[in-house]
Structures are given as structure tokens and as C-alpha cells.
Design a protein around this motif. Structure first.
Motif, short mmCIF file in Angstrom:
data_model
loop_
_atom_site.label_atom_id
_atom_site.label_comp_id
_atom_site.label_asym_id
_atom_site.label_seq_id
_atom_site.Cartn_x
_atom_site.Cartn_y
_atom_site.Cartn_z
N LYS A 92 -76.50 -4.02 20.16
CA LYS A 92 -76.22 -4.63 21.47
C LYS A 92 -77.50 -5.24 22.04
CE LYS A 92 -73.45 -2.28 23.81
NZ LYS A 92 -72.67 -1.35 24.65
N PRO A 93 -77.45 -6.47 22.56
CA PRO A 93 -78.64 -7.05 23.18
C PRO A 93 -79.22 -6.12 24.25
CG PRO A 93 -77.00 -8.75 22.86
CD PRO A 93 -76.34 -7.44 22.51
N ILE A 94 -80.53 -6.09 24.33
CA ILE A 94 -81.21 -5.12 25.17
C ILE A 94 -80.78 -5.21 26.63
CG2 ILE A 94 -83.22 -6.65 25.48
CD1 ILE A 94 -83.27 -2.78 25.21
N LYS A 95 -80.49 -6.43 27.11
CA LYS A 95 -80.10 -6.53 28.52
C LYS A 95 -78.74 -5.88 28.77
CE LYS A 95 -78.56 -11.36 28.01
NZ LYS A 95 -78.88 -12.74 28.44
N ASN A 279 -67.96 -13.01 24.51
CA ASN A 279 -69.04 -12.81 23.53
C ASN A 279 -69.98 -11.65 23.85
OD1 ASN A 279 -68.62 -15.26 21.74
ND2 ASN A 279 -68.73 -16.22 23.76
N TYR A 280 -69.91 -11.11 25.08
CA TYR A 280 -70.80 -9.99 25.39
C TYR A 280 -70.45 -8.82 24.47
CZ TYR A 280 -67.53 -6.90 27.97
OH TYR A 280 -66.52 -6.04 28.33
N GLN A 281 -71.45 -8.02 24.17
CA GLN A 281 -71.29 -6.92 23.21
C GLN A 281 -70.82 -7.43 21.84
OE1 GLN A 281 -72.14 -4.21 24.96
NE2 GLN A 281 -71.66 -4.92 27.01
N GLY A 282 -71.06 -8.72 21.55
CA GLY A 282 -70.56 -9.29 20.31
C GLY A 282 -69.04 -9.36 20.27
N GLY A 283 -68.41 -9.37 21.44
CA GLY A 283 -66.95 -9.35 21.49
C GLY A 283 -66.36 -7.99 21.21
N GLN A 284 -67.23 -6.98 21.05
CA GLN A 284 -66.76 -5.64 20.69
C GLN A 284 -66.48 -4.80 21.94
OE1 GLN A 284 -69.10 -4.74 16.59
NE2 GLN A 284 -70.38 -5.27 18.32
N SER A 285 -65.56 -5.29 22.72
CA SER A 285 -65.10 -4.59 23.91
C SER A 285 -63.59 -4.75 23.98
CB SER A 285 -65.74 -5.19 25.17
OG SER A 285 -65.09 -4.72 26.33
N CYS A 286 -62.91 -3.67 24.36
CA CYS A 286 -61.45 -3.71 24.42
C CYS A 286 -60.94 -4.74 25.41
CB CYS A 286 -60.90 -2.34 24.77
SG CYS A 286 -61.33 -1.06 23.60
N ILE A 287 -61.78 -5.11 26.40
CA ILE A 287 -61.34 -6.06 27.42
C ILE A 287 -62.15 -7.36 27.36
CG2 ILE A 287 -60.21 -4.53 29.06
CD1 ILE A 287 -62.87 -4.18 30.50
N SER A 288 -62.78 -7.63 26.21
CA SER A 288 -63.41 -8.94 26.07
C SER A 288 -62.32 -10.02 26.01
CB SER A 288 -64.27 -8.99 24.81
OG SER A 288 -63.48 -8.86 23.65
N THR A 315 -77.88 -16.52 20.52
CA THR A 315 -77.67 -15.50 19.50
C THR A 315 -79.00 -15.16 18.83
OG1 THR A 315 -77.22 -17.16 17.79
CG2 THR A 315 -75.34 -16.35 19.05
N GLY A 316 -79.04 -13.98 18.22
CA GLY A 316 -80.26 -13.62 17.50
C GLY A 316 -80.60 -12.15 17.61
N ASP A 317 -81.90 -11.86 17.57
CA ASP A 317 -82.42 -10.50 17.58
C ASP A 317 -82.02 -9.82 18.89
OD1 ASP A 317 -83.89 -8.16 17.64
OD2 ASP A 317 -85.73 -9.09 16.89
N PRO A 318 -81.29 -8.72 18.84
CA PRO A 318 -80.84 -8.09 20.09
C PRO A 318 -81.97 -7.48 20.91
CG PRO A 318 -80.28 -6.73 18.20
CD PRO A 318 -80.76 -8.03 17.66
N SER A 319 -83.13 -7.28 20.32
CA SER A 319 -84.26 -6.76 21.10
C SER A 319 -84.96 -7.84 21.92
CB SER A 319 -85.27 -6.08 20.17
OG SER A 319 -85.83 -7.01 19.27
N ASP A 320 -84.61 -9.11 21.66
CA ASP A 320 -85.17 -10.24 22.40
C ASP A 320 -84.48 -10.33 23.77
OD1 ASP A 320 -85.85 -12.77 23.44
OD2 ASP A 320 -86.06 -13.62 21.43
N VAL A 325 -75.96 -12.67 22.51
CA VAL A 325 -75.01 -12.19 21.52
C VAL A 325 -75.77 -11.69 20.30
CG1 VAL A 325 -72.93 -12.71 20.19
CG2 VAL A 325 -73.38 -13.93 22.32
N GLY A 326 -75.64 -10.42 20.01
CA GLY A 326 -76.27 -9.84 18.84
C GLY A 326 -75.30 -9.72 17.69
N PRO A 327 -75.64 -8.93 16.70
CA PRO A 327 -74.75 -8.74 15.55
C PRO A 327 -73.57 -7.84 15.90
CG PRO A 327 -76.62 -7.28 15.37
CD PRO A 327 -76.88 -8.15 16.58
N LEU A 328 -72.59 -7.82 15.01
CA LEU A 328 -71.55 -6.80 15.11
C LEU A 328 -72.12 -5.49 14.58
CD1 LEU A 328 -69.96 -9.49 15.43
CD2 LEU A 328 -68.02 -8.32 14.39
N VAL A 329 -71.35 -4.44 14.66
CA VAL A 329 -71.89 -3.12 14.35
C VAL A 329 -72.33 -3.00 12.90
CG1 VAL A 329 -69.67 -2.03 13.80
CG2 VAL A 329 -71.55 -0.64 14.76
#
Length: 480
Positions: A92-95, A279-288, A315-320, A325-329
Motif C-alpha cells: 500500500k502506498p505510504i500515504k 485505484n486507491y489501495q490498488g483497487g483492493q477495497s470492497c468498496i472501491s 504508480t510506482g514504489d509504494p514507499s515514495d 497506486v502501488g502493486p497488488l498484494v
């Protein structure tokens, strides 16, 4: 050499005989190794939870509230550390990770407040002659020990939504974190260990999925709180028909843009919120946002704006700090999303932007003309993909929202208060958000769905009700 993380067995640290690896979704680097409880250790935790049921239920409210306050305070103090851990285990992106920690702080704070003010109710019974001299006190008591099964997408906050209400009502809880993301839950265990909660009142066990059926079936755990896929959730419910099971499952949330939401400012706002929350959480949210249902009068202008704003997602490194948008799990999840998009395209859908995969990352994607027989039209994508649909009028728009096996939340962009109340009445979902995307969740409000989106509600007070039952005390011979 990486140190193996211990787990929490009945409130104390413990080590298993085996371990598994947690790897960073962004680059595959090793984040940690985590010990796995043995069968004997799982049995010890369950036995301790069962033994703690009467002890924990009898603790004074101030003791439980003080412990919950402590957790909220310590989470806040350790925000940056825990946020980085969430990013490392989840991608998940750091923010967004910082935001998740902040939400968990609020969940424990609300639980402390609810623990202090849960008073039950009283009623006089002499409203009929047979009740003369009688008065009733109605209080809630724990159903018993809780088995909490948490998902990977919010590895701290969805854990908080199980642990905090259980502590608030005095119900022992055994928490099973997701195998991909156990580290946040283990840090929560560190903080819980700083409190004076009774022995056996909580455990954090990173149990292998293969061992779950035995835990689910154990009669000493009469309450199960599960968040995850509808397939697994209903398998659990069907396997234990006499247990009290709450299920927070999937969705394919719709954002509806109606004809009166038609100024440039209106459409800019709608497109911004849709692009962000698809796209937040990489779309990995039940209510995205998965489906955008727009009136024909605004459709073409909205499409242009949505595509533009989706392309602007970084998109890119989630620590940036700049990454949206970071990677999927993991890469398997990204490959599944890729295959579903390919299925849609093969059946006639058009890719307006995105549609490519790089390892565990999938580019934010917008589809148009999605055919009804595509997997994406019916299932929960759980990835950064949205589809656009043109409708004629409110009735057709609401029918399109309801044409789904799921019913978690919906967003309706309208200025008309009558339409807002109509949406609340007609849409087959657990929550309707007016003037925004369906992805808004305040952690104190009742949250849950209908149809295949589950049963029961989260939100601290509502979960507390699910974990307890009413018991009536009737006093007799009173001069009222």
C-alpha cells in the motif's frame, strides 16, 4: 539474518516450530519471517480464551476502556513505524498506510468510549395488569469467545474492527491475520501486551489456512467474524450453522452520475473521486469503484474526464510519497486481474487506458462497452479496473446498480434530495453515499452489505452488538 517474529498466545509471546516468509509486493524482497503456532499451541490459545470468558465479561468497564485508550495512544505514537510496516507487507502506498493507522487509532478510541457508555436499558412492566410491581433491566453480555479472521487489504484497520469491539464488550478473541500480512497484527499484539487485560482474553495466531477448518468448527469459539471473499465466507457459515457468524464480503461498487450532476465543476469532482477510489489501495477495497453508471446526457464528458484523471494517477514504489497506486498484494493477484481484463476485451470491451501488468503491479485501467457475460461485469475485480456504462435516466441507473449479486455500497452523484431518498430506499446495498464515490467509510457507522456482500455489520457499536446478546433481569414486588 532475518529474525523470526514470535506470535501472541494468550497474551504472551510464543515461538512455533516452523515459519513462513513475508515478502514485499513491490520488489519481492524479504520483509520478515513469522512463526507458525503448533497444534498444541492453538489448542492452548483456544482453551485459554474459553476459560477467560467469565473473567473478561466481569471486568469493570473502566479497565477495558483504559486498555483501549492505551492502544489508541500507542498506535498514534508509532504511526510512521507501523505505516512503513503496512507498506512493506501489503504494498500500500505510504500515504494510504498512514491513513490506515489513523483510522485504527479512531476505532480503538471509539471502542473505549462505547465501553464506558454501554448501559443497557430499563423498562417498567406494569403497562399491563400482569406486570404490576415488576421492572426490567436489559443488558448485553458476550456470546462467548470470538474467532476473528482478517484480510490482507487493511492489515491493521480491519484487525482493529474485530479486536476493539471484542475488548469493549469483554469477549475473548483469537485473531487470525491474513498469511500475506501478519506483521501489523503482531505489532498490535505488542501494544495489547502493555495493558492489564486478563490472561487468555486475546491471542494473535498466524495459523496456516489449512488449519482453519478445525478452528472454525471448535465449539469453544461460538462467534466468528470473517472479512474476505464471499466463497470462503459462505463456506464458513454453511459449515457452522449454529454459530453466530458475521461476514464482511465482497462488492462491485457502483458510482452513479445522474443528469442533474452536469456542470463542469460537478463532473470534475465526480471524475476525480471515481479515479481516486477506483485505484486507491490498488483497487483492493470492497468498496472501491468498479462500475461507473452515467446518464447519457453527461456520459461523454464524464468519460473524457475520468480517463484523464485515471492516467494522472502516479504508480510506482509504494514507499515514495508521490505514489498513488502501488502493486497488488502479489503477482498471482495481478495475473488474475490481467486475465479478467483479457476476457473482457476478447468479448468486446474497449480499453480506454491501462490494461497492462508489470509483475505484481497492474496499470490503472478504464474499460468501456463491457459485455454482460464478461467476468468483470459480475465478479469483484479487487484491482485497479473500472468500467463505464451509459444509461437513460434514474430508473435505468438504479436498476443497473441492483443488477448484481453484491450489495455493499453505492455512490450517487445528484443534487436532488428526493433522488437521494429514492436511492436510499431503492438501491439494494448496505450504504448509499450522495455526492461522492461509494468508497467513503466512517469507521463508527454501521458498515456491511446485503446479498452476497455478507451478513452483520461492523462499525464499533454495531460489532459490539453482534458479539453480545440481550439478557433480561425482572425485578418483582416493587412499588413503582
Amino acid at each position: 539474518m532475518t529474525t523470526t517474529h514470535q506470535f501472541w498466545l494468550a497474551g504472551r509471546r510464543a515461538s512455533g516450530e516452523t515459519a513462513f516468509e513475508v515478502r514485499h509486493p513491490h520488489d519481492g524482497s524479504l520483509v520478515a519471517t513469522v512463526g507458525v503456532p503448533t497444534d498444541a499451541q492453538v489448542e492452548e490459545a483456544v482453551a485459554a480464551a474459553a476459560a477467560a470468558v467469565p473473567v473478561f465479561a466481569a471486568t469493570p468497564a473502566h479497565q477495558r476502556a483504559t486498555a483501549l485508550d492505551h492502544v489508541a495512544r500507542r498506535l498514534a505514537e508509532r504511526t510512521e513505524e507501523i505505516a512503513k510496516l503496512i507498506t512493506a507487507e501489503n504494498g500500500k502506498p505510504i500515504k494510504w498506510a498512514r491513513g490506515e493507522v489513523g483510522r485504527a487509532v479512531s476505532v480503538f478510541r471509539w471502542a473505549a468510549e462505547e465501553a464506558r457508555r454501554t448501559n443497557g436499558e430499563t423498562m417498567r412492566l406494569d403497562t399491563d395488569p400482569g406486570g404490576t410491581g415488576r421492572y426490567a433491566i436489559v443488558r448485553r453480555f458476550p456470546r462467548g469467545a470470538v474467532l476473528g479472521i482478517a484480510p490482507f487489504n487493511f492489515p491493521l484497520n480491519l484487525v482493529a474492527h474485530k479486536v476493539a469491539p471484542a475488548i469493549a464488550v469483554g469477549a475473548p478473541i483469537i485473531l487470525k491475520p491474513a498469511p500475506a500480512t501478519p506483521l501489523s497484527a503482531l505489532v498490535l499484539g505488542e501494544i495489547l501486551a502493555e495493558t492489564d487485560l486478563p490472561a487468555g482474553s486475546w491471542s494473535v495466531l498466524p495459523v496456516e489456512n489449512a488449519k482453519m477448518p478445525a478452528l472454525v468448527q471448535d465449539e469453544r469459539l461460538p462467534v466468528i467474524s470473517f472479512t474476505g471473499s464471499d466463497k470462503v465466507g459462505y463456506q464458513i457459515m454453511d459449515s457452522v450453522p449454529r454459530k453466530h457468524v458475521t461476514l464482511e464480503l465482497g462488492g462491485n461498487a457502483a458510482a452513479v452520475v445522474l443528469a442533474d450532476w452536469n456542470s463542469e465543476a460537478d463532473l470534475d469532482w465526480a471524475a476525480s473521486r471515481i479515479a481516486l477510489f477506483a485505484n486507491y489501495q490498488g483497487g483492493q477495497s470492497c468498496i472501491s469503484v468498479q462500475r461507473v453508471i452515467a446518464d447519457a446526457s453527461v456520459y461523454d464528458r464524464l468519460v473524457e474526464k475520468v480517463v484523464e484523471k485515471v492516467r494522472a494517477q502516479v504508480t510506482g514504489d509504494p514507499s515514495d510519497e508521490a505514489t498513488d497506486v502501488g502493486p497488488l498484494v502479489d503477482e498471482n493477484a495481478a495475473q488474475r486481474v490481467e486475465s479478467w481484463v483479457e476476457d473482457a476485451v476478447a468479448k468486446g470491451a474497449k480499453v480506454l487506458t491501462g490494461g497492462s501488468r508489470d509483475g505484481a503491479a497492474y496499470a490503472p485501467t478504464v474499460l468501456a462497452e463491457l459485455p454482460a457475460d464478461a467476468i468483470l461485469a459480475r465478479a469483484e475485480v479487487f484491482g485497479p479496473v473500472l468500467s463505464l456504462h451509459r444509461v437513460e435516466g434514474t430508473e435505468e441507473a438504479f436498476a443497473a446498480v441492483n443488477d448484481s449479486a453484491f450489495g455493499l455500497q453505492a455512490g450517487v452523484f445528484t443534487h436532488d434530495v428526493q433522488t437521494a431518498f429514492r436511492a436510499h430506499r431503492e438501491l439494494e446495498v448496505g450504504g448509499v453515499v450522495i455526492g461522492d464515490a461509494p468508497s467513503y467509510r466512517a469507521d463508527q457507522m454501521p458498515y456491511g452489505g446485503v446479498k452476497d456482500s455478507g451478513v452483520g455489520r461492523e462499525g464499533v457499536r454495531y460489532a459490539m452488538e453482534d458479539f453480545t446478546f440481550e439478557k433480561v433481569l425482572v425485578l418483582t414486588g416493587l412499588d413503582l
